[in-house]
Scaffold this motif. Structure first.
Motif, PDB file in Angstrom:
ATOM      1  N   ALA A   1       0.837  -1.205   0.000  1.00  0.00           N
ATOM      2  CA  ALA A   1       0.000   0.000   0.000  1.00  0.00           C
ATOM      3  C   ALA A   1       0.869   1.251   0.000  1.00  0.00           C
ATOM      4  CB  ALA A   1      -0.925  -0.011   1.211  1.00  0.00           C
ATOM      5  N   GLY A   2       1.968   1.199   0.751  1.00  0.00           N
ATOM      6  CA  GLY A   2       2.878   2.342   0.815  1.00  0.00           C
ATOM      7  C   GLY A   2       3.563   2.619  -0.504  1.00  0.00           C
ATOM      8  N   LEU A   3       3.871   1.563  -1.263  1.00  0.00           N
ATOM      9  CA  LEU A   3       4.516   1.752  -2.561  1.00  0.00           C
ATOM     10  C   LEU A   3       3.645   2.575  -3.492  1.00  0.00           C
ATOM     11  CD1 LEU A   3       5.992  -1.811  -3.234  1.00  0.00           C
ATOM     12  CD2 LEU A   3       7.240   0.244  -2.548  1.00  0.00           C
ATOM     13  N   THR A   4       2.341   2.335  -3.440  1.00  0.00           N
ATOM     14  CA  THR A   4       1.414   3.104  -4.275  1.00  0.00           C
ATOM     15  C   THR A   4       1.387   4.568  -3.839  1.00  0.00           C
ATOM     16  OG1 THR A   4       0.047   1.142  -4.601  1.00  0.00           O
ATOM     17  CG2 THR A   4      -0.970   3.263  -5.066  1.00  0.00           C
ATOM     18  N   PHE A   5       1.284   4.800  -2.534  1.00  0.00           N
ATOM     19  CA  PHE A   5       1.222   6.169  -2.019  1.00  0.00           C
ATOM     20  C   PHE A   5       2.524   6.923  -2.296  1.00  0.00           C
ATOM     21  CE2 PHE A   5       2.079   8.937   1.767  1.00  0.00           C
ATOM     22  CZ  PHE A   5       1.213   9.955   1.405  1.00  0.00           C
ATOM     23  N   GLN A   6       3.635   6.224  -2.220  1.00  0.00           N
ATOM     24  CA  GLN A   6       4.947   6.828  -2.388  1.00  0.00           C
ATOM     25  C   GLN A   6       5.107   7.508  -3.749  1.00  0.00           C
ATOM     26  OE1 GLN A   6       8.573   4.862  -0.768  1.00  0.00           O
ATOM     27  NE2 GLN A   6       8.814   4.220  -2.882  1.00  0.00           N
ATOM     28  N   GLN A   7       4.386   7.022  -4.752  1.00  0.00           N
ATOM     29  CA  GLN A   7       4.491   7.583  -6.092  1.00  0.00           C
ATOM     30  C   GLN A   7       4.047   9.046  -6.136  1.00  0.00           C
ATOM     31  OE1 GLN A   7       6.303   4.834  -6.976  1.00  0.00           O
ATOM     32  NE2 GLN A   7       5.425   5.031  -9.032  1.00  0.00           N
ATOM     33  N   GLN A   8       3.253   9.466  -5.110  1.00  0.00           N
ATOM     34  CA  GLN A   8       2.702  10.820  -5.101  1.00  0.00           C
ATOM     35  C   GLN A   8       3.627  11.833  -4.415  1.00  0.00           C
ATOM     36  OE1 GLN A   8      -1.143  10.603  -3.165  1.00  0.00           O
ATOM     37  NE2 GLN A   8      -1.485   8.538  -3.943  1.00  0.00           N
ATOM     38  N   LEU A   9       4.640  11.354  -3.698  1.00  0.00           N
ATOM     39  CA  LEU A   9       5.430  12.250  -2.844  1.00  0.00           C
ATOM     40  C   LEU A   9       6.474  13.034  -3.639  1.00  0.00           C
ATOM     41  CD1 LEU A   9       6.027   9.944   0.263  1.00  0.00           C
ATOM     42  CD2 LEU A   9       4.360  11.784   0.007  1.00  0.00           C
ATOM     43  N   THR A  10       6.734  14.254  -3.158  1.00  0.00           N
ATOM     44  CA  THR A  10       7.764  15.101  -3.762  1.00  0.00           C
ATOM     45  C   THR A  10       8.942  15.313  -2.822  1.00  0.00           C
ATOM     46  OG1 THR A  10       6.629  17.089  -2.965  1.00  0.00           O
ATOM     47  CG2 THR A  10       6.084  16.309  -5.190  1.00  0.00           C
ATOM     48  N   GLU A  11       8.817  14.860  -1.563  1.00  0.00           N
ATOM     49  CA  GLU A  11       9.914  14.948  -0.600  1.00  0.00           C
ATOM     50  C   GLU A  11       9.802  13.802   0.398  1.00  0.00           C
ATOM     51  OE1 GLU A  11       9.643  18.431   1.834  1.00  0.00           O
ATOM     52  OE2 GLU A  11       7.459  18.314   1.982  1.00  0.00           O
ATOM     53  N   GLU A  12      10.891  13.573   1.120  1.00  0.00           N
ATOM     54  CA  GLU A  12      10.896  12.460   2.076  1.00  0.00           C
ATOM     55  C   GLU A  12       9.915  12.720   3.218  1.00  0.00           C
ATOM     56  OE1 GLU A  12      14.584  10.224   3.532  1.00  0.00           O
ATOM     57  OE2 GLU A  12      14.010  11.401   5.309  1.00  0.00           O
ATOM     58  N   LYS A  13       9.166  11.673   3.593  1.00  0.00           N
ATOM     59  CA  LYS A  13       8.205  11.747   4.682  1.00  0.00           C
ATOM     60  C   LYS A  13       8.311  10.481   5.532  1.00  0.00           C
ATOM     61  CE  LYS A  13       5.728  15.469   3.342  1.00  0.00           C
ATOM     62  NZ  LYS A  13       5.506  16.682   4.170  1.00  0.00           N
ATOM     63  N   ARG A  14       8.043  10.651   6.833  1.00  0.00           N
ATOM     64  CA  ARG A  14       7.851   9.492   7.707  1.00  0.00           C
ATOM     65  C   ARG A  14       6.351   9.158   7.652  1.00  0.00           C
ATOM     66  NH1 ARG A  14      10.674  13.038  10.835  1.00  0.00           N
ATOM     67  NH2 ARG A  14       8.831  13.419  12.128  1.00  0.00           N
ATOM     68  N   VAL A  15       6.042   8.012   7.088  1.00  0.00           N
ATOM     69  CA  VAL A  15       4.639   7.662   6.841  1.00  0.00           C
ATOM     70  C   VAL A  15       4.242   6.469   7.712  1.00  0.00           C
ATOM     71  CG1 VAL A  15       2.932   6.968   5.122  1.00  0.00           C
ATOM     72  CG2 VAL A  15       4.821   8.506   4.474  1.00  0.00           C
ATOM     73  N   MET A  16       3.170   6.646   8.457  1.00  0.00           N
ATOM     74  CA  MET A  16       2.592   5.510   9.162  1.00  0.00           C
ATOM     75  C   MET A  16       1.470   4.944   8.285  1.00  0.00           C
ATOM     76  SD  MET A  16       0.721   5.148  12.887  1.00  0.00           S
ATOM     77  CE  MET A  16       2.265   4.844  13.753  1.00  0.00           C
ATOM     78  N   VAL A  17       1.685   3.730   7.796  1.00  0.00           N
ATOM     79  CA  VAL A  17       0.674   3.054   6.989  1.00  0.00           C
ATOM     80  C   VAL A  17      -0.208   2.236   7.925  1.00  0.00           C
ATOM     81  CG1 VAL A  17       0.229   1.465   5.085  1.00  0.00           C
ATOM     82  CG2 VAL A  17       2.270   2.928   5.043  1.00  0.00           C
ATOM     83  N   VAL A  18      -1.474   2.578   7.959  1.00  0.00           N
ATOM     84  CA  VAL A  18      -2.445   1.856   8.792  1.00  0.00           C
ATOM     85  C   VAL A  18      -3.353   1.081   7.841  1.00  0.00           C
ATOM     86  CG1 VAL A  18      -4.284   2.052  10.518  1.00  0.00           C
ATOM     87  CG2 VAL A  18      -2.351   3.657  10.563  1.00  0.00           C
ATOM     88  N   ASP A  19      -3.130  -0.212   7.782  1.00  0.00           N
ATOM     89  CA  ASP A  19      -3.855  -1.081   6.852  1.00  0.00           C
ATOM     90  C   ASP A  19      -4.787  -1.990   7.658  1.00  0.00           C
ATOM     91  OD1 ASP A  19      -4.778  -2.744   4.886  1.00  0.00           O
ATOM     92  OD2 ASP A  19      -2.833  -3.645   4.414  1.00  0.00           O
TER      93      ASP A  19
END
Length: 454
Positions: free
Chosen positions: A203-221
């Motif tokens: 799920a994170g791989l899909t979301f990552q395509q939208q980012l323009t800078e590094e983020k700490r992302v909590m993926v809640v699936d």
């Protein structure tokens, strides 16, 4: 033409992801649409292996399966022939077609929903594991056929999503058992290369395509059978420059998911209409165990107890008391094997409550005119224990990461619940992003399949 694909073999729904023009896409399955409910119908459980052998033989791929099943295959083929002679279907049905056939006569068939919930179960006998392997292989065979019908060729290389933990107890052994079952099933149906990817990472791989800078992302699936929490470093181009496991700051997971919320809502809001909470002639409240067992369709032991002769005899004796007449409804549920049907009603009520404060659940399949009022308040009360466990998973992931998220990315079928979204909003000041609740994992698996197989 051979193809590669990502497969979300979900607890509630199955989806296929493919790459088209450099982008991951959900494949529309000819018989199901974007998603196939994770259900299977057969006349009898013992016919599944025979049906699968028949499909494999038609393509000359039956030898390995025949050797693996040995003498039990002959019994299954005989059962398949007997079923047809007795006027039963000698085919398997999947998805909504499986549910439709089940509802025609719930008491006289084999129907399984969310079989993934059982793959990591402790104490499964060799025979039980073999049945689950056959169910998995049959579902894979059907889905691979759907990919071909959609014009994408034969799939020989496949990435399958998996939860961080299939079960909460003895998770290492449970995970090994579940992945072994899937691997063996995949080999039976012709998959030559199979890889797994964690569902929250996909799920994170899909979301990552939208980012323009590094983020700490909590993926809640929060899926149908499991909840997975991952703290991940993400940024533009990370899929090409970093292995996903090297970007993980912390993760945790447990077998808590949408099915458990259905069970809890079923127990809290629907079971009172079937007699839960009543008192006998001596003023003693009825034991809750039969009602809980009836609701717990994702617990094999609970369902076995509910359908036992002992349970039936005890309920029949109790319902003779004038104050306990409504127990006849629970007996009807048991006699007609309607627990999956009632679970589906609870699920629909849960879905309705994601957009309205109150709904009514139609229980007329038990008794004409019977219905139950279901409210958001009941859902909140029913899910308190589950939300506490999800909070514990979040605490664990945060402790491992040693930091807080910039973004909370929500995905999974239960992520649309306003109660769940509000609980996370109350806890974090981070940006809250709602992903494609059903498609994020699947498209991420397609991205990963493209990365490792091309």
């Amino acid at each position: 033409m051979n193809a590669i694909a990502g497969l979300d073999l979900g607890t509630s729904n199955c989806g296929v992801g493919i790459m088209q023009e450099g982008q991951p896409r959900l494949l529309t399955l000819p018989e199901h649409g974007a998603f196939m409910p994770s259900t299977l119908y057969a006349a009898r459980s013992e016919v599944i292996a025979g049906w699968l052998y028949r499909q494999l033989k038609a393509q000359g791929r039956e030898a390995a399966f025949q050797q693996a099943r040995g003498n039990s295959l002959s019994a299954s083929l005989h059962a398949l022939s007997e079923a047809k002679l007795d006027g039963y279907e000698d085919e398997l049905f999947f998805g909504r077609a499986a549910l439709s056939h089940y509802l025609e006569d719930p008491s006289d068939c084999y129907y399984i929903r969310s079989h993934k919930s059982f793959l990591g179960g402790s104490g499964l006998s060799d025979r039980q594991q073999q049945v689950l392997e056959d169910i998995t292989a049959a579902m894979l065979w059907h889905l691979l056929g759907q990919i071909q019908q959609a014009g994408h060729g034969e799939v020989r290389k496949l990435v399958v999503g998996r939860p961080i933990n299939f079960q909460g107890f003895n998770s290492e052994r449970s995970n090994q058992q579940a992945t072994d079952i899937i691997r063996r099933a995949a080999r039976h149906v012709g998959i030559e290369q199979l890889e797994f990817q964690y569902e929250p990472m996909a799920a994170g791989l899909t979301f990552q395509q939208q980012l323009t800078e590094e983020k700490r992302v909590m993926v809640v699936d929060i899926g149908g059978g499991t909840t997975d929490i991952s703290m991940v470093l993400m940024g533009p181009g990370y899929l090409d420059r970093h292995a996903p496991e090297n970007t993980v700051l912390g993760h945790s997971g447990k077998r808590i998911g949408g099915n458990d919320f259905d069970v809890a809502l079923n127990y809290r809001a629907l079971m009172p209409s079937l007699g839960m909470g009543l008192a006998d002639e001596k003023g003693r409240t009825l034991p809750s165990q039969p009602f809980h067992d009836a609701a717990a369709v994702n617990n094999l032991s609970a369902q076995t107890r509910f359908y036992s002769t002992q349970h039936r005899n005890e309920l029949q004796a109790l319902q003779r008391q004038p104050t306990l007449k409504p127990l006849s409804r629970l007996l009807t549920l048991q006699a007609n094997q309607m627990t999956f049907q009632q679970s589906a009603v609870a699920e629909q009520a849960k879905i309705a409550l994601s957009s309205q404060a109150e709904t009514r659940a139609d229980l007329s399949y038990i008794e004409a005119g019977l219905e139950a009022k279901v409210s958001q308040g009941q859902f909140v009360d029913a899910s308190q224990a589950l939300m506490k466990q999800i909070g514990g998973l979040i605490d664990d992931a945060l402790e491992q990461a040693g930091t807080t998220p910039d973004v909370v990315f929500l995905t999974g079928g239960s992520a649309s619940s306003p109660h769940i979204r509000q609980a996370l909003s109350d806890r974090f000041v981070a940006e809250m992003v709602q992903g494609d609740n059903f498609g994020s994992v699947t498209t991420g698996l397609a991205l990963w399949a493209d990365r490792i197989f091309n």
